[in-house]
Motif scaffolding. Structure first.
Motif, PDB file in Angstrom:
ATOM      1  N   VAL A 190      38.869  39.256  29.774  1.00  0.00           N
ATOM      2  CA  VAL A 190      39.230  39.100  31.175  1.00  0.00           C
ATOM      3  C   VAL A 190      38.107  39.643  32.052  1.00  0.00           C
ATOM      4  O   VAL A 190      37.540  40.698  31.767  1.00  0.00           O
ATOM      5  CB  VAL A 190      40.548  39.842  31.506  1.00  0.00           C
ATOM      6  CG1 VAL A 190      40.866  39.745  32.995  1.00  0.00           C
ATOM      7  CG2 VAL A 190      41.691  39.279  30.692  1.00  0.00           C
ATOM      8  N   ALA A 191      37.782  38.888  33.109  1.00  0.00           N
ATOM      9  CA  ALA A 191      36.807  39.354  34.101  1.00  0.00           C
ATOM     10  C   ALA A 191      37.512  39.500  35.437  1.00  0.00           C
ATOM     11  O   ALA A 191      38.242  38.603  35.872  1.00  0.00           O
ATOM     12  CB  ALA A 191      35.643  38.377  34.213  1.00  0.00           C
ATOM     13  N   GLN A 192      37.301  40.651  36.095  1.00  0.00           N
ATOM     14  CA  GLN A 192      37.906  40.915  37.391  1.00  0.00           C
ATOM     15  C   GLN A 192      36.827  41.282  38.403  1.00  0.00           C
ATOM     16  O   GLN A 192      35.835  41.913  38.058  1.00  0.00           O
ATOM     17  CB  GLN A 192      38.908  42.072  37.307  1.00  0.00           C
ATOM     18  CG  GLN A 192      40.061  41.836  36.354  1.00  0.00           C
ATOM     19  CD  GLN A 192      40.967  43.055  36.289  1.00  0.00           C
ATOM     20  OE1 GLN A 192      41.605  43.429  37.280  1.00  0.00           O
ATOM     21  NE2 GLN A 192      41.025  43.688  35.138  1.00  0.00           N
ATOM     22  N   CYS A 193      37.054  40.874  39.643  1.00  0.00           N
ATOM     23  CA  CYS A 193      36.160  41.239  40.733  1.00  0.00           C
ATOM     24  C   CYS A 193      37.004  41.806  41.860  1.00  0.00           C
ATOM     25  O   CYS A 193      37.876  41.116  42.389  1.00  0.00           O
ATOM     26  CB  CYS A 193      35.358  40.025  41.219  1.00  0.00           C
ATOM     27  SG  CYS A 193      34.189  40.409  42.542  1.00  0.00           S
ATOM     28  N   ARG A 194      36.796  43.076  42.170  1.00  0.00           N
ATOM     29  CA  ARG A 194      37.549  43.769  43.210  1.00  0.00           C
ATOM     30  C   ARG A 194      39.060  43.617  43.027  1.00  0.00           C
ATOM     31  O   ARG A 194      39.812  43.360  43.960  1.00  0.00           O
ATOM     32  CB  ARG A 194      37.112  43.295  44.598  1.00  0.00           C
ATOM     33  CG  ARG A 194      35.675  43.672  44.935  1.00  0.00           C
ATOM     34  CD  ARG A 194      35.297  43.266  46.335  1.00  0.00           C
ATOM     35  NE  ARG A 194      35.063  41.830  46.448  1.00  0.00           N
ATOM     36  CZ  ARG A 194      33.900  41.242  46.211  1.00  0.00           C
ATOM     37  NH1 ARG A 194      32.862  41.963  45.841  1.00  0.00           N
ATOM     38  NH2 ARG A 194      33.747  39.933  46.339  1.00  0.00           N
ATOM     39  N   GLY A 195      39.488  43.771  41.765  1.00  0.00           N
ATOM     40  CA  GLY A 195      40.907  43.762  41.464  1.00  0.00           C
ATOM     41  C   GLY A 195      41.515  42.388  41.258  1.00  0.00           C
ATOM     42  O   GLY A 195      42.699  42.277  40.942  1.00  0.00           O
TER      43      GLY A 195
END
Length: 750
Positions: free
Chosen positions: A221-226
């Motif tokens: 999984v990749a997340q950016c700023r939540g």
């Protein structure tokens, strides 16, 4: 600018923004402001008094909603206030304590698997320290040597052997040596490694495991700023597996890569920075390359995207005299804060250096920073047992005054209580608000749009006329201050530069004082004689001049059932007769009878019915004025039978109402939105007083609101000072919908 954390778009929900000025040494709030935001943007200022002690200070900004989270997630800006006479500092201070930590990539070391280990050495102020060191095995043999590469940070490859115990020895600045504990080594597990540089189009993610029995499903999984921006199910069939993630599918900025098992438990995690190379550009167009002193400077700006497309946005602009304000080694700006500092732990040293365009080392060093201060290691128990806490603070669409209504004994009323609130502004204008308390006594006036300091009168009535209520005003202030390590001098100057700056600043202030004194004309002693002026004549409530008769109500005038009873027998020509609870009043003129009709009644400057005058407690009255004949003519035909003017204590602008505890009424002072001061720009193209004064300001121009339109263009103007120097224009802000932008431009004044 207030932005929404997941997108960096301007936050249009919260309107009040609270800003505190904190004395870091004492841990107390020196001053506070409430900024009114419009579509996420606002501005304000703190005036630093010359009595403020030198030392470290902090600016803290937050909304009501942010108070539901740790203070470490608020915005903080540290600065140091220098005094003219800088003393020798900490000569006897011991050598700074050093801190050192290892950070295995992905979170852990696994026996038999090669991994990368980052490390960071810092002093107790959080600044990097150069180190060299070595790792030793159980037998005391040197396994590997290492040294820092940048600001105390470095990296090396390491493969732990089964059954071995490791330790490290580190030398700080070749002065102090310490034994350092080595990270624990797991017998079984996973290693997560990333390659963000060898392929410009894809992020390579590698997963290693040291037990291979059968294929295993995992989730990446990749997340950016939540916000989840990428997810994939991965089947591990070999000891090493590679996953390619197209960079174009990821937003620019910090990306958190997490490896989870099939039960959705986090196993490994790594922070990377996805640099798409698409930062907007700012072009400054000046009419000249060199200017003369006090000349007008017109600056046109053009903000463009990566393909040259125009971009609309909102920015702040500052123009500084570079001869007085030096660059330092800890630069930071809006881009470094939103894209980096707000998402990593601890103090980031010189964050702007990681965003220098065209520097090939910047991305590599940023990755090293993320492997240390962006390091993650999960505690499964904390993740699985996480329980969301209730939110205590609401989103605010405006200011609010809240509290609780009870009986004098503290118990709740059986029925609803009506509340009336009157806010008196500095210009004496008023606003009325009405609400009803909940059955448990709680109430709130919300969505208030009030500026500056105001006076508030709150009245609570239970049932028909029961004013015997107790009003408790809620405390909305947030004064909690976490203890944090603040660098003694966050801004580092060379000793001679600091001394020269302080000397120059002191000379400028001395010059200002002399100029003011030169304008002072000293007069010989003289005596002023005049009649004492009744201060009530300056009262805005009084339209008339000197009244024909006046009674000042004192504290010893007790026992009167109403105001008019005080007049009985006290004023010549005023006849008060009839029932004491409903008396009749007749004013007779000198030698003539004005009739049997009653006079006109005025309460604090407003014509009212007699019944309202009778309802006022006599103890609340300050003066009772009587106007007869010509004196009452100012009120026209209404003054034909004379005028009774009642002036209350609370109606007096100078009345000290803070300690007034009348049942059912609460009075208090309250601060609304701060009114920002406009930065003064001397108009040297006009002949006005004051222009003859020497001008050596270090900050030449500041404008918190400079906008570009749909064509990407904006414009601002100002005048240069008397200094022959290099001037630099700083621009910071957002282009819509939410990309941070910075820009600089220098020019000469000769």
């Amino acid at each position: 600018c207030l932005v929404e954390g997941m997108t960096n778009h301007p936050d249009t929900v919260s309107i009040p923004l609270y800003v505190d000025l904190i004395d870091a040494a004492k841990g107390r709030v020196v001053d506070s402001k409430t900024i009114q935001l419009t579509k996420g943007f606002g501005n304000g200022e703190f005036k630093l008094a010359d009595t403020l002690a030198g030392g470290a200070y902090r600016i803290r900004a937050y909304t009501s909603w942010m108070k539901n989270f740790p203070e470490s997630e608020f915005f903080h800006k540290d600065f140091y206030l220098f005094e003219f006479e800088e003393k020798e500092v900490r000569k006897t201070e011991k050598m700074p304590e050093h801190d050192f930590n290892f950070f295995p990539e992905g979170g852990q070391l696994v026996s038999g698997l090669q991994s990368r280990i980052a490390f960071k050495a810092s002093d107790k102020l959080g600044k990097g320290v150069n180190v060299t060191g070595a790792v030793f095995n159980s037998a005391g043999d040197t396994v590997i040597k290492f040294e820092s590469q940048h600001l105390g940070m470095g990296i090396f490859n390491f493969t732990p052997e089964k059954g071995q115990k490791y330790r490290a020895r580190v030398s700080f600045n070749a002065i102090e040596e310490k034994d350092i504990a080595f990270p624990d080594i797991a017998e079984k597990g996973y290693i997560l490694m990333t390659d963000n540089f060898s392929n410009p189009k894809n992020l390579k993610t590698f997963v290693f495991r040291n037990t291979v029995t059968e294929p295993e499903d995992m989730i990446l999984v990749a997340q950016c700023r939540g916000k989840v921006v990428y997810s994939a199910r991965v089947q591990l069939t070999k000891p090493a597996s590679a996953i390619l993630i197209p960079k174009e599918e990821l937003p620019a900025g910090l990306i958190k890569i997490t490896l989870l098992n099939i039960q959705s438990r986090p196993v490994c995690e790594r922070l990377i920075y996805n640099n798409l190379g698409r930062s907007p550009e700012v072009t400054f167009n000046l009419t000249q390359s060199t200017y003369v002193k006090r000349s007008k400077t017109t600056v046109e700006i053009q903000v463009s995207g990566p393909k040259g497309e125009p971009l609309a946005g909102e920015f702040s602009v500052a123009v500084l005299d570079k001869n007085q304000i030096k660059d330092h080694d800890d630069e930071r700006h809006i881009r470094s804060y939103l894209m980096l500092e707000s998402e990593v732990k601890g103090y980031v040293e010189n964050p702007a250096a990681y965003f220098v365009a065209g520097d090939p080392k910047a991305s590599v060093l940023l990755d090293l920073l993320l492997m240390t201060q962006g390091w993650r290691r999960y505690s499964w128990e904390q993740v699985l047992n996480y329980q969301e806490k209730p939110y205590l603070y609401p989103l605010e669409r405006g200011l609010a005054i809240s509290g609780e209504i009870t009986k004098p004994n503290g118990k709740n009323f059986e029925k609803a209580v009506n509340l009336t609130m009157m806010i008196t502004k500095p210009d004496s204008s008023t606003q009325l608000y009405f609400t009803e308390a909940e059955l448990d006594g709680r109430f709130e006036f919300y969505g208030l749009d009030v500026k500056d300091s105001v006076r508030v009168l709150l009245q609570a009535i239970a049932g028909k006329n029961n004013r015997n209520t107790a009003i408790i005003i809620g405390n909305n202030d947030f004064r909690q201050i976490d203890l944090v390590r603040i660098p003694y001098r966050p801004v580092t100057f060379a000793a001679h530069d600091l001394a020269a700056y302080l000397k120059f600043s002191k000379e400028i202030l001395e010059l200002e004082r002399k100029l003011r004194l030169n304008k002072v004309i000293f007069l010989d002693e003289f005596v002023v004689k005049a009649k004492k002026v009744d201060q009530r004549l300056k009262d805005r409530r009084v339209l008339y001049g000197q009244p024909d008769a006046s009674i000042k109500v004192t504290d010893n005038m007790t026992g009167y059932s109403n105001v008019l009873e005080i007049l009985r027998g006290r004023v010549a020509g005023v006849q008060v007769s009839g029932d004491m609870f409903n008396p009749s009043v007749v004013i007779r003129g000198i030698g003539t009878l004005s009739g049997s009709s009653e006079p006109t009644y005025i309460l604090d400057g407003t014509i009212v019915d007699k019944s309202l005058i009778l309802s006022i407690p006599a103890t609340d009255v300050e003066y009772i004025d009587v106007l007869k004949g010509p004196s009452a003519a100012i009120y026209g035909s209404r003054g034909g039978n004379g005028v009774i003017s009642v002036l209350t204590k609370r109606g007096n602008p100078d009345y000290d109402w803070k300690n007034d505890n009348t049942p059912g009424i609460k009075r208090f002072g309250w601060k609304g939105y701060s009114v920002p001061a406009e930065f003064y720009v001397p108009p040297y193209d006009q002949e006005i007083p004051g222009n003859e004064r020497p001008d050596f300001r270090s900050t030449v121009y500041w404008n918190p609101v400079v906008r570009t339109d749909a064509t990407g263009k904006g414009k601002f103007e100002y005048f240069n000072t008397d200094n022959e120097a290099t001037f630099e224009i700083y621009l910071e802000g957002l282009v819509f919908p939410g990309t941070p932008v910075t820009g600089r431009k220098t020019y000469q004044v000769k």
